[in-house]
Structure formats: C-alpha cells, structure tokens
Design a protein around this motif. Structure first.
Motif, PDB file in Angstrom:
ATOM      1  N   TRP A 259       0.855  -1.184   0.000  1.00  0.00           N
ATOM      2  CA  TRP A 259       0.000   0.000   0.000  1.00  0.00           C
ATOM      3  C   TRP A 259       0.893   1.237   0.000  1.00  0.00           C
ATOM      4  CZ3 TRP A 259      -0.634   4.262   3.048  1.00  0.00           C
ATOM      5  CH2 TRP A 259      -1.827   4.974   2.920  1.00  0.00           C
ATOM      6  N   GLY A 261       1.255   5.521   0.118  1.00  0.00           N
ATOM      7  CA  GLY A 261       0.630   6.768   0.536  1.00  0.00           C
ATOM      8  C   GLY A 261       1.591   7.927   0.365  1.00  0.00           C
ATOM      9  N   ARG A 384       2.963  -1.423   4.139  1.00  0.00           N
ATOM     10  CA  ARG A 384       2.616  -0.041   3.808  1.00  0.00           C
ATOM     11  C   ARG A 384       3.884   0.764   3.593  1.00  0.00           C
ATOM     12  NH1 ARG A 384      -1.076   1.366   8.914  1.00  0.00           N
ATOM     13  NH2 ARG A 384       0.683   0.288   9.882  1.00  0.00           N
ATOM     14  N   CYS A 417     -11.925   6.224   4.289  1.00  0.00           N
ATOM     15  CA  CYS A 417     -10.933   6.864   5.147  1.00  0.00           C
ATOM     16  C   CYS A 417     -10.377   5.820   6.112  1.00  0.00           C
ATOM     17  CB  CYS A 417     -11.548   8.039   5.921  1.00  0.00           C
ATOM     18  SG  CYS A 417     -12.878   7.553   7.034  1.00  0.00           S
ATOM     19  N   ASP A 419      -8.103   2.949   7.649  1.00  0.00           N
ATOM     20  CA  ASP A 419      -7.441   1.777   7.077  1.00  0.00           C
ATOM     21  C   ASP A 419      -8.065   1.340   5.760  1.00  0.00           C
ATOM     22  OD1 ASP A 419      -5.744   1.737   9.234  1.00  0.00           O
ATOM     23  OD2 ASP A 419      -6.982   0.330  10.394  1.00  0.00           O
ATOM     24  N   CYS A 421      -8.673   3.265   3.282  1.00  0.00           N
ATOM     25  CA  CYS A 421      -8.252   4.202   2.231  1.00  0.00           C
ATOM     26  C   CYS A 421      -7.483   3.434   1.146  1.00  0.00           C
ATOM     27  CB  CYS A 421      -7.389   5.295   2.832  1.00  0.00           C
ATOM     28  SG  CYS A 421      -6.691   6.439   1.612  1.00  0.00           S
ATOM     29  N   SER A 423      -4.847   2.706  -2.110  1.00  0.00           N
ATOM     30  CA  SER A 423      -3.440   3.043  -2.311  1.00  0.00           C
ATOM     31  C   SER A 423      -3.284   4.134  -3.367  1.00  0.00           C
ATOM     32  CB  SER A 423      -2.672   1.791  -2.753  1.00  0.00           C
ATOM     33  OG  SER A 423      -1.328   2.089  -3.039  1.00  0.00           O
ATOM     34  N   HIS A 490      -4.879  13.798   4.044  1.00  0.00           N
ATOM     35  CA  HIS A 490      -4.881  12.430   3.514  1.00  0.00           C
ATOM     36  C   HIS A 490      -5.957  11.611   4.228  1.00  0.00           C
ATOM     37  CE1 HIS A 490      -3.492   8.517   2.181  1.00  0.00           C
ATOM     38  NE2 HIS A 490      -2.659   9.116   1.353  1.00  0.00           N
ATOM     39  N   CYS A 492      -6.191   8.576   4.932  1.00  0.00           N
ATOM     40  CA  CYS A 492      -5.681   7.546   5.842  1.00  0.00           C
ATOM     41  C   CYS A 492      -5.471   8.094   7.247  1.00  0.00           C
ATOM     42  CB  CYS A 492      -4.377   6.981   5.288  1.00  0.00           C
ATOM     43  SG  CYS A 492      -3.592   5.758   6.346  1.00  0.00           S
TER      44      CYS A 492
END
Length: 752
Positions: A259, A261, A384, A417, A419, A421, A423, A490, A492
C-alpha cells in the motif's frame, strides 16, 4: 527402515532410496514423473538439501525460483531479474549446495573454496551467509564471510589451511585477501553476483574485473538483481558465456500487497509529520523503517524520537561495523520499534517483522524508491509505504509515477478513510495536529543543545546533498510548476467525522466569489465598481477562458505549443467532455521512443557515464599550464582525435578499499608477518611425508601446553624480529633496574 526415518523427519513428497530395490534408471524415471508437481521435490534436489528447505519452512517455490533453479542445476549461466522480496537468494543458494554436495565436485586437498558469492554491502553479505548456513545445515559444507571493516588477520586464518567451501564476500576486501595471500581460485565452480546492478553503481567494476580474471574459464556465473536493464553491456564484462536471461514481474515493479501513501508537507514540518505518522502506524508489535538522506538526518531523528518516547536505533555506512550489526540485531529481535537508516539498507535486507516503510527524504531515483519500499510486503505479506513529499520533491514524484505507470489520486476522489483508504492517494497532513507536534519539535531544539547542534549540522548536510543528488527530468520540473499541491488531508490520517469536516473546510477554501474586492467592498455607484464592471464586460470571457486553461493544463488535459511568431498558446489535446479514442497503431509504424522508455531510464546502470558527467576538468591559468595539459594528450590514428596518455604507464592498476590506486600485484607483506607470528604452514607443508615430523596430537596434558607457551615466549623475547617498541622499552627498563640493584649491593659491600 530408511524410509520410516525420513517420514519422521517431515519431508513430504520425498522418498529415500532403499538399497538393493531400485536401480539408477528407476530413480531418474521417478524424478521425471514428479516433474509436474511444481514443488522443490520435483527439481531433483538431494535429500540433505531438501531437509534444509523443509526445516527453513519453505513449501512451494516462488515463480523466479521455479524458472531459475532448474537452469542453474543444468550448469548454465543465468541473468535473472525479479522484483524485490521474490526469493532471489534461494535461486543461487540451492544450486550451489546441490552442486557442491555432488560426489563429482569433491574438493582437492587444500582447495576447498568452490563457490564465491559477491555482495555490494556487508549487511547483505551477512544475511546471505546466514541463509546459506540455514539451508545447508545438513550438507556438511562450511561457509565464511570476508567483509571490509573486519580484522584482516582473522580472515587470513579463515582462508589459510582448510578454506571454507562457500565464501560470501564484498569485492574490495576479497580482492585484497587474494593479492596478499596469492590466493588461487582455480577450483571455484560457481560465482554469484548478488544485486549486480548495485555492484556496478558503487564503482566495483575494477575489482570485479580483476576477480573474474583470476577465476577459471569453466566456472558457472549467476547474476541476480531486483532491477536489471535490457542492455547488459556492464554485465558482459563479468565473463558470461551464452547466458539465459530471465525477467519476471517486469510490468509489476512493486508487490500487489504493498500500500502506497503520498503525504504532502512543507520541508520545515517534515519532522512533525514523521512523529504523527509513527503515532498512527506503531501499535503494540509493529515496527517501522525510516529512510533519511544523510547520516546527519539519521542522528538528528534519533535524538528527536528519544524525546518523543519512541524506542529507535540507527545504522549508516560510516558507522562502525560492529555498531551496525548490533543495531540490526536489536531491530530484528524487536528490542526497538523504529530503525533509522540511509540508503545502505535499501538493498537486499530481509526484515521479517517489518510492515511499514517511511521515506522521510524522498529518493532521487525511481529505482531507489523500489528498493526502499521493497523492504516491506515481502514473500506475499502485506505492507505499507508512506512518503513525505515537499515542494522540491514534486518533480521526482512525477518521474516516479511515470516509472510505475500510475497516477496520483486526490483526496476529493476518495470516499473511504482510515485503514480502508485505497493506495496511491496524495494528501496533506491535518493542520491542527501538525502544528501541535511542530511546537514540540521547536521546543526540543530550543531547550536541548544536542538537538540544536544536530539540527544545524543536518541543515548543512542537506544543502550538500541537494547539490549532488540526481535532478529530476526537465519535463517533470515543468509539470511540477503547474501541479497544485493538495490542501485536503490524507484520508488515511482521518476518521469518518474528521473527513466530513475536512471536506467542508476544503469547500470553503476553494470558494471563489464572482466579484472582486473592488466590487464587493464599494457601493454600486462608486467609480471603482463601475470601472470593474466595464472591464468585466469587455474581458470577462477571456479571463474565464485563461483560468479554465490553467486548470486543465495542471490536470494534463492541455499541452503547451509554440508557433512561429514566438507567441505561446494552449491547444486542446483532448476534450474534458468527450473521451479521446484510443489510437490504433499501424504495424509498420516505428515510434520515436520505446514503449518502456521510462522503465529502462529508471533502471539504467551506467557508472562510467554518471562519473564522467560529474567530472570537473581544470584548465591551466597560464601558458605553461596549458602546455603541460596538452603534453598529456596524444593523437590516436584509429579514433582520429586527441586522447589522454595512460597515467599508469601501461601497468595493471587496481583501486584499494581506501580509494587509492596501486599496482594489481602490490602486496603490503601483512600476510607474511602474520604467518611468522602464527607459524602458519604452506599448502605444501600440509602434505604428510616421511622426512617431516608429524603434528602433535591436540589432546595433550595441560602442563605440556604450558611449557610450549613458555618456550614460545622465550624464543620471541630472544629474537629481535618479533620485538616492537613496547617490548624494547620494557627490556631496557628491566636491565636498568638490574643495574641499579647491583650498584646498591656493591655500595653496601664497600661500606662494610
């Protein structure tokens, strides 16, 4: 009986041969029948190697292992590329173990060294050595590591006498050992270049060519890397003969379970943003790996995390090798939550418990980003990767998106939003939380002089780093100027209620009134209001069209074109309402650029070109200096141009570990001194003969060993050859003391 023991060992699908029941033809027939199973048992590996695989916990081979191991077992040269974390280490360890266990490749007396693995960094070499010992636990093969930064005398002891079967080494120190000991590599069967592109990038070309020149011509060569270009010019120098190229997962440069971000933040607020991310991702058992640009950033962040109450350790190339080993051991054994590193840990390290990677400083090369985030989501696990992006990193981010073939997703396009969210979202950090954390960082820098000094040094180091790092492409820099950074947080980093509030704030921020300040703040009959109204009637459509064009250009809908009258206009590339039809390519049409141009540019390995572009040529200030400069050039008839005269005078030169250039046959004599001190025998002396006395047994009484040590000390004391300064001074003091005692006794006798 034998079959029952093997079943108890837990080797599924492998049956031990029972003596007297089956012939060799039956065994080969059984192997052919099992070939379609797709497991390690179908590869024809021996029992001891399979037992090590089972004890390690491996059940099914990965795609790169399924392709590579059979070819390597057929004694073919292999160049293999697969994405990071796909199990490339086992691709060369298993064939080496299988080849050395075979009775055909029995070692000659005094020539045990039969396999050589070259790694770019000491951490990767130690990890490979540990992997070799785990898989070869039941084969009886010996292995050792020859690394720079370790005691060279201890390595003399490892390589003299009965050398190990498998050596994992860094190129500089191994070549140093070969020259000092006049080591012969005639019996080497397999040589492996692990992370081959990194070996050439680090400038190990001279050492590699010298090592390859000492290897036998009938060896097997294996090249492995996570990124490998199509043009194998640099690797052809390694002496491959008809290699088989294997490229897997070329289109998928990153694991599907990773993932990504992208967090946009101002450069001065990166430390506060890092603390917010660590507060979110660090749970009870989770760990994080943080990449920084320089060692100064690593030390500064370590002090900051100490004040924040987060347990951390750090490692970088300038650190003592023992300290680096301790730091990696602490992190692997979960003694701390965060490991702060530079790019020294971006290659090859396997950290099983790692689930989060954070790029504090954005990498300059796309290939380096792939290696950094590849420390997570390995072997099918999920992971992540967060990247902090400042304004000066946007161009590098756009280059990376081209390399990955991906697009940035704005927060307004995402409804989930936390976890959930997806990639690839590019968002900012919540302002209120970021300001609170930044206040803590400023207070620590003000109240603690150690952190204040580290921050100052960190700033200077960053200036030097920016000066020498690879710049982004010109097209990416142009697009970065037109790309508006995200203002929305963001998803996340937000919960559902916070996301709704952030959307409302974003709508308020993006609200644009129809009138200007001159129209809103004045009365309807004021001269300023009337002038703006008249201006809007005349130029209103042109202003609105220009605004729309800028927005579309930032989104990539418009492209900039220049005409002959030197005026720049914007031409519509595709309409926002109508979708452009996909262009059908003619089979006879040859495009100007390759379809994978960005991929090959990102994966390019050309150390000589990079070094020549960074070269600074100094000219003479006066006529004498210019004449001496011209004297170093000569006319080459074949090239039809002036070329530099060879400064080495035709001699074969090599670069040492410290960077200096010496003759390839240069020896410092340290090995000869070590042999005298340790009485190490030659290879010929090890052979037993009737004339030479046999070695004493190791099982001798304690008093015999004591007498031997005493006699050895007496012999060293009587021989001037083994004396150093301390021994000479000590001997002089002892003699002076004896003289004074004698004088005292003589004076007493005279008085009597």
């Amino acid at each position: 009986m034998g079959r029952k023991e093997i079943v108890d060992e837990g080797l599924p699908g492998f049956e031990a041969p029972i003596q007297g029941e089956r012939s060799e033809k039956d065994v080969t027939l059984q192997k052919k029948q099992k070939k379609g199973s797709g497991g390690f048992q179908s590869m024809g590996l021996s029992f001891h190697v399979l037992k090590g695989i089972t004890k390690r916990g491996y059940k099914q081979p990965t795609p790169i292992q399924r392709k590579t191991i059979p070819l390597a077992l057929e004694n073919k040269d292999v160049v293999a590329m697969a994405r990071t974390g796909s199990g490339k280490t086992a691709c060369f360890v298993l064939p080496i173990l299988e080849k050395l266990v075979a009775p055909v490749n029995k070692p000659l007396q005094g020539k045990n060294l039969r396999a050589l693995i070259l790694s770019p960094t000491r951490e990767l070499a130690l990890q490979t050595l540990r992997f070799v010992r785990e898989l070869g636990k039941f084969t009886g093969l010996s292995s050792a590591a020859i690394l720079g930064g370790e005691s060279i005398e201890q390595q003399f002891g490892v390589m003299s006498g009965s050398t190990p079967d498998i050596v994992v080494a860094t190129p500089g120190r191994f070549l140093h050992i070969c020259i000092e000991m006049s080591l012969k590599l005639d019996n080497i069967k397999v040589v492996v270049f692990d992370e081959a592109d990194r070996l050439f990038e680090l400038g190990f070309g001279e050492q590699l060519r010298e090592i390859v020149a000492r290897l036998p011509s009938n060896r097997q060569t294996l090249l492995f890397s996570a990124t490998l270009p199509k043009m194998l010019v640099e690797f052809a120098r390694a002496g491959l003969s008809e290699p088989v190229l294997i490229r897997l997962d070329v289109d998928w440069k990153l694991p599907s379970t990773l993932w990504l971000g992208w967090i946009y933040v101002r450069a001065e607020l990166k430390t506060a943003a890092l603390l917010l991310l660590l507060d979110k991702v660090l749970t009870k058992d989770s760990q994080a790996l943080v990449f920084a640009a320089t060692k100064h950033h690593v030390e500064y962040l370590h002090l900051i995390l100490q004040q924040a109450g987060i347990s951390s350790t750090y490692a970088y190339s300038g650190l003592d090798p023992a300290a680096r080993k301790i730091a990696l051991g602490k992190f692997t054994n979960k003694k701390c939550s965060v490991l702060l590193v530079t790019d020294v840990a971006a290659r090859g390290l396997d950290l099983p418990s790692l689930d989060t990677v954070i790029n504090y400083n954005f990498p300059a090369k796309p290939k380096l980003f792939v290696h950094r985030v590849g420390r997570s989501a390995r072997a099918g696990r999920s992971g992540r990767a967060f990247s902090l992006v400042s304004a000066e990193d946007v161009a590098h981010l756009l280059d990376l998106q081209l390399f990955l073939g991906a697009q940035l997703v704005m927060p307004s396009e995402v409804s989930e939003c936390g976890d959930a969210c997806p990639s690839g979202v590019w968002g900012a950090v919540p302002t209120h939380a970021l300001e609170l954390r930044h206040q803590d960082v400023v207070a620590w820098e003000k109240n603690y002089s150690e952190i204040e000094d580290a921050a100052r040094v960190c700033g200077r180091g960053w200036q030097q780093y920016v000066r020498w790092r690879e710049p982004a492409s010109a097209e990416a820099n142009r697009r970065a100027k037109l790309t508006a950074p995200p203002a929305a947080p963001h998803p996340c980093l937000l919960e559902r209620a916070q996301l709704q509030a952030a959307e409302l704030v974003e709508q308020i921020k993006s609200f644009r009134p129809k009138g200007t300040i001159l129209e809103l703040a004045n009365k309807n009959d004021s001269p300023m209001y009337l002038a703006m109204k008249a201006k809007r009637r005349v130029h209103g459509k042109m202003v609105q069209k220009t605004r729309d064009n800028k927005l579309q250009q930032a989104e990539g809908i418009l492209e900039e074109s220049s005409k002959s009258n030197s005026t720049e206009e914007f031409s519509v590339a595709k309409s926002s309402k109508k979708k452009k039809k996909a262009a059908q390519r003619d089979e006879n049409y040859i495009p100007h650029f390759a379809s994978d141009q960005h991929t090959e540019t990102g994966m390019a390995v050309n150390f000589s070109a990079g070094a020549s572009s960074a070269e600074l040529e100094l000219r003479g200030d006066d006529a004498a200096g210019l004449r001496s400069r011209r004297a170093q050039l000569r006319w080459d008839r074949k090239r039809k141009k002036m070329v530099h005269v060879d400064p080495d005078g035709g001699r074969k030169m090599m670069r040492t570990e410290s960077g200096g250039r010496v003759s390839a046959s240069f020896r410092s004599g340290r090995y000869a001194e070590w042999r005298k001190r340790n009485a190490a025998p030659d290879d010929d002396d090890e052979r037993p003969s009737a004339d030479k006395p046999q070695k004493l047994s190791e099982f001798r009484p304690r008093w015999v060993k004591h007498n031997e040590r005493v006699n050895k000390k007496k012999a060293e004391a009587s021989s001037k050859e083994f004396r150093n300064k301390q021994q000479i001074v000590k001997e002089r003091l002892r003699r002076d003391k004896i003289k004074q005692k004698l004088k005292h006794k003589m004076s007493k006798k005279k008085k009597k």
